[in-house]
Design an enzyme around this catalytic site. Structure first.
Site, PDB file in Angstrom:
ATOM      1  N   ASN A  80       0.881  -1.175   0.000  1.00  0.00           N
ATOM      2  CA  ASN A  80       0.000   0.000   0.000  1.00  0.00           C
ATOM      3  C   ASN A  80       0.914   1.219   0.000  1.00  0.00           C
ATOM      4  O   ASN A  80       1.513   1.545   1.021  1.00  0.00           O
ATOM      5  CB  ASN A  80      -0.893  -0.033   1.245  1.00  0.00           C
ATOM      6  CG  ASN A  80      -1.715   1.241   1.394  1.00  0.00           C
ATOM      7  OD1 ASN A  80      -1.756   2.073   0.482  1.00  0.00           O
ATOM      8  ND2 ASN A  80      -2.369   1.387   2.535  1.00  0.00           N
ATOM      9  N   TRP A  81       1.003   1.855  -1.150  1.00  0.00           N
ATOM     10  CA  TRP A  81       1.945   2.981  -1.271  1.00  0.00           C
ATOM     11  C   TRP A  81       1.430   4.237  -0.574  1.00  0.00           C
ATOM     12  O   TRP A  81       2.169   5.206  -0.425  1.00  0.00           O
ATOM     13  CB  TRP A  81       2.211   3.291  -2.756  1.00  0.00           C
ATOM     14  CG  TRP A  81       2.956   2.213  -3.498  1.00  0.00           C
ATOM     15  CD1 TRP A  81       3.363   0.996  -3.009  1.00  0.00           C
ATOM     16  CD2 TRP A  81       3.393   2.248  -4.867  1.00  0.00           C
ATOM     17  NE1 TRP A  81       4.020   0.282  -3.985  1.00  0.00           N
ATOM     18  CE2 TRP A  81       4.050   1.035  -5.140  1.00  0.00           C
ATOM     19  CE3 TRP A  81       3.279   3.201  -5.892  1.00  0.00           C
ATOM     20  CZ2 TRP A  81       4.602   0.745  -6.394  1.00  0.00           C
ATOM     21  CZ3 TRP A  81       3.832   2.906  -7.138  1.00  0.00           C
ATOM     22  CH2 TRP A  81       4.490   1.698  -7.386  1.00  0.00           C
ATOM     23  N   LYS A  82       0.170   4.229  -0.191  1.00  0.00           N
ATOM     24  CA  LYS A  82      -0.451   5.410   0.435  1.00  0.00           C
ATOM     25  C   LYS A  82      -0.197   6.644  -0.448  1.00  0.00           C
ATOM     26  O   LYS A  82      -0.111   6.502  -1.671  1.00  0.00           O
ATOM     27  CB  LYS A  82       0.049   5.598   1.875  1.00  0.00           C
ATOM     28  CG  LYS A  82      -0.121   4.307   2.693  1.00  0.00           C
ATOM     29  CD  LYS A  82       0.052   4.480   4.164  1.00  0.00           C
ATOM     30  CE  LYS A  82      -0.127   3.127   4.860  1.00  0.00           C
ATOM     31  NZ  LYS A  82      -0.068   3.208   6.304  1.00  0.00           N
ATOM     32  N   GLY A 132       2.989  -1.111   4.269  1.00  0.00           N
ATOM     33  CA  GLY A 132       3.007   0.322   3.986  1.00  0.00           C
ATOM     34  C   GLY A 132       4.417   0.779   3.654  1.00  0.00           C
ATOM     35  O   GLY A 132       4.932   0.531   2.559  1.00  0.00           O
ATOM     36  N   GLY A 133       5.053   1.424   4.609  1.00  0.00           N
ATOM     37  CA  GLY A 133       6.365   2.038   4.391  1.00  0.00           C
ATOM     38  C   GLY A 133       7.381   1.144   3.693  1.00  0.00           C
ATOM     39  O   GLY A 133       8.078   1.587   2.769  1.00  0.00           O
ATOM     40  N   GLY A 181       2.728   2.277  10.857  1.00  0.00           N
ATOM     41  CA  GLY A 181       3.688   3.377  10.718  1.00  0.00           C
ATOM     42  C   GLY A 181       4.413   3.726  12.004  1.00  0.00           C
ATOM     43  O   GLY A 181       5.032   4.782  12.108  1.00  0.00           O
ATOM     44  N   SER A 183       3.693  -2.105  10.367  1.00  0.00           N
ATOM     45  CA  SER A 183       5.137  -2.178  10.611  1.00  0.00           C
ATOM     46  C   SER A 183       5.760  -3.519  10.223  1.00  0.00           C
ATOM     47  O   SER A 183       6.687  -3.989  10.888  1.00  0.00           O
ATOM     48  CB  SER A 183       5.455  -1.820  12.073  1.00  0.00           C
ATOM     49  OG  SER A 183       5.070  -0.472  12.341  1.00  0.00           O
ATOM     50  N   GLU A 234      -5.126  -4.900  10.614  1.00  0.00           N
ATOM     51  CA  GLU A 234      -4.117  -3.860  10.811  1.00  0.00           C
ATOM     52  C   GLU A 234      -4.400  -3.123  12.116  1.00  0.00           C
ATOM     53  O   GLU A 234      -5.212  -2.187  12.131  1.00  0.00           O
ATOM     54  CB  GLU A 234      -4.146  -2.854   9.654  1.00  0.00           C
ATOM     55  CG  GLU A 234      -3.863  -3.455   8.293  1.00  0.00           C
ATOM     56  CD  GLU A 234      -3.286  -2.432   7.325  1.00  0.00           C
ATOM     57  OE1 GLU A 234      -2.276  -2.751   6.692  1.00  0.00           O
ATOM     58  OE2 GLU A 234      -3.823  -1.317   7.220  1.00  0.00           O
ATOM     59  N   HIS A 246      -9.471   1.127   5.055  1.00  0.00           N
ATOM     60  CA  HIS A 246      -8.176   1.324   5.717  1.00  0.00           C
ATOM     61  C   HIS A 246      -8.380   2.239   6.929  1.00  0.00           C
ATOM     62  O   HIS A 246      -9.190   3.163   6.893  1.00  0.00           O
ATOM     63  CB  HIS A 246      -7.159   1.936   4.746  1.00  0.00           C
ATOM     64  CG  HIS A 246      -5.771   1.892   5.292  1.00  0.00           C
ATOM     65  ND1 HIS A 246      -5.318   2.814   6.207  1.00  0.00           N
ATOM     66  CD2 HIS A 246      -4.763   1.009   5.106  1.00  0.00           C
ATOM     67  CE1 HIS A 246      -4.072   2.493   6.539  1.00  0.00           C
ATOM     68  NE2 HIS A 246      -3.711   1.411   5.888  1.00  0.00           N
ATOM     69  N   GLU A 250      -6.772   4.623   8.004  1.00  0.00           N
ATOM     70  CA  GLU A 250      -6.587   6.059   7.732  1.00  0.00           C
ATOM     71  C   GLU A 250      -7.853   6.654   7.121  1.00  0.00           C
ATOM     72  O   GLU A 250      -8.189   7.817   7.371  1.00  0.00           O
ATOM     73  CB  GLU A 250      -5.350   6.263   6.835  1.00  0.00           C
ATOM     74  CG  GLU A 250      -4.069   6.030   7.636  1.00  0.00           C
ATOM     75  CD  GLU A 250      -2.912   5.428   6.873  1.00  0.00           C
ATOM     76  OE1 GLU A 250      -2.892   5.503   5.630  1.00  0.00           O
ATOM     77  OE2 GLU A 250      -2.013   4.862   7.535  1.00  0.00           O
TER      78      GLU A 250
HETATM   79  P1  13P Z   1       3.175   0.407   7.690  1.00  0.00           P
HETATM   80  O1  13P Z   1       3.681  -0.879   7.062  1.00  0.00           O
HETATM   81  O2  13P Z   1       3.886   1.618   7.189  1.00  0.00           O
HETATM   82  O3  13P Z   1       3.086   0.305   9.171  1.00  0.00           O
HETATM   83  O4  13P Z   1       1.652   0.584   7.163  1.00  0.00           O
HETATM   84  C1  13P Z   1       0.767  -0.479   7.233  1.00  0.00           C
HETATM   85  C2  13P Z   1      -0.445  -0.136   6.476  1.00  0.00           C
HETATM   86  O5  13P Z   1      -1.218   0.724   6.867  1.00  0.00           O
HETATM   87  C3  13P Z   1      -0.697  -0.845   5.215  1.00  0.00           C
HETATM   88  O6  13P Z   1      -1.979  -0.600   4.739  1.00  0.00           O
END
Ligand code: 13P
Length: 255
Positions: A9-11, A237-238, A177, A216, A171, A99, A101
């Site tokens: 997920n590149w956000k 994510g990251g 994050g 994470s 999640e 998600h 967020e």
């Molecule tokens: P991180 O891997 O950056 O913690 O993010 C997880 C995430 O929200 C994937 O959708």
């Protein structure tokens, strides 16, 4: 037999140049026969171009395209929204819905998320339904209650059959994050709860539903998380923005 999935997920990250570099680096190290299915979810505006980059790198049969969200409505006067049909039209096969967020920053509630799940499926997209508790909810012992409520909204609107082929991502919000992942045991406990919740309605479908862990995940912790019996891969994510990390995570998945 559930084939694991590793999804990035590149956000709201990237640019045309950065995306091209990332796909090039992923292509350079992509395994011949990955044990997991692989998905990348770029921002809407880059979907088509990333699809083209994957084709040019001859990775389009190995890496599928997903979006990060979709509109619950089919079409019409919804300024700024993107429909599931449009996502299909530009080559997506998956879409993340709910998600944390979206839920916390944009006020999406369980019912809206359930409608997005239904909209995605009605256009042939595979929804990746995100669920997860806040830190205060975990500390209050409410994890199962919160995750159960998030799941039930979809079960009530769409039924257990809708989970055939669908994907769930657990999640925990406190792990996203933060660098603080859930322990494999904590993840397994909630994943088993999720499978049980679906299984109470349809055991066969529950056994087939892939449940990803997100929060994470990195090269250093992926293998131990993915080794848990109900953890069928990860939503990253990251670490999905760094080719080397993402490929190492993909390599940590075992069929
Ligand atoms: P991180 O891997 O950056 O913690 O993010 C997880 C995430 O929200 C994937 O959708």
């Amino acid at each position: 037999m559930r084939r694991p999935i590793v999804a990035g997920n590149w956000k709201m990250h990237g640019s045309r140049a950065e995306n091209a570099r990332l796909i090039e680096e992923i292509a350079a190290g992509f395994p011949e026969r990955p044990a997991a299915a692989c998905i990348v979810c770029p921002p809407f505006v880059y979907l088509q171009e990333v699809g083209r980059l994957l084709r040019d790198a001859e990775l389009d049969s190995q890496i599928e395209l997903g979006a990060q969200d979709c509109c619950a409505e089919a079409q019409g006067a919804y300024t700024g929204e993107v429909s599931a049909a449009m996502l299909r039209d530009v080559g997506c096969t998956y879409v993340i819905v709910g998600h944390s967020e979206r839920r916390t920053l944009y006020g999406e509630d369980d019912q809206l998320v359930a409608r997005k799940f239904a909209a995605a499926q009605s256009k042939g997209l595979v929804p990746i339904l995100c669920v997860g508790e806040q830190l205060s909810e975990r500390e209050a012992g409410l994890t199962n209650q919160v995750v159960g409520r998030q799941l039930d909204a979809v079960l009530e609107l769409c039924g257990a059959d809708a989970f055939a082929g669908a994907v769930i991502a657990y999640e925990p919000v406190w792990a996203i994050g933060t660098g603080r992942n859930a322990t494999p045991e904590q993840a397994q406990e909630v994943h088993a709860f999720i499978r049980g919740r679906i299984g109470a309605r349809n055991a066969r479908i529950a056994a087939e539903t892939r449940i990803l862990y997100g929060g994470s995940v990195k090269a250093g912790n992926a293998a131990e998380l993915f080794a848990m019996p109900d953890v069928d891969g990860g939503l990253i994510g990251g670490a999905s923005l760094k080719a080397e990390e993402f490929l190492a995570i993909l390599g940590a998945a075992r069929s």
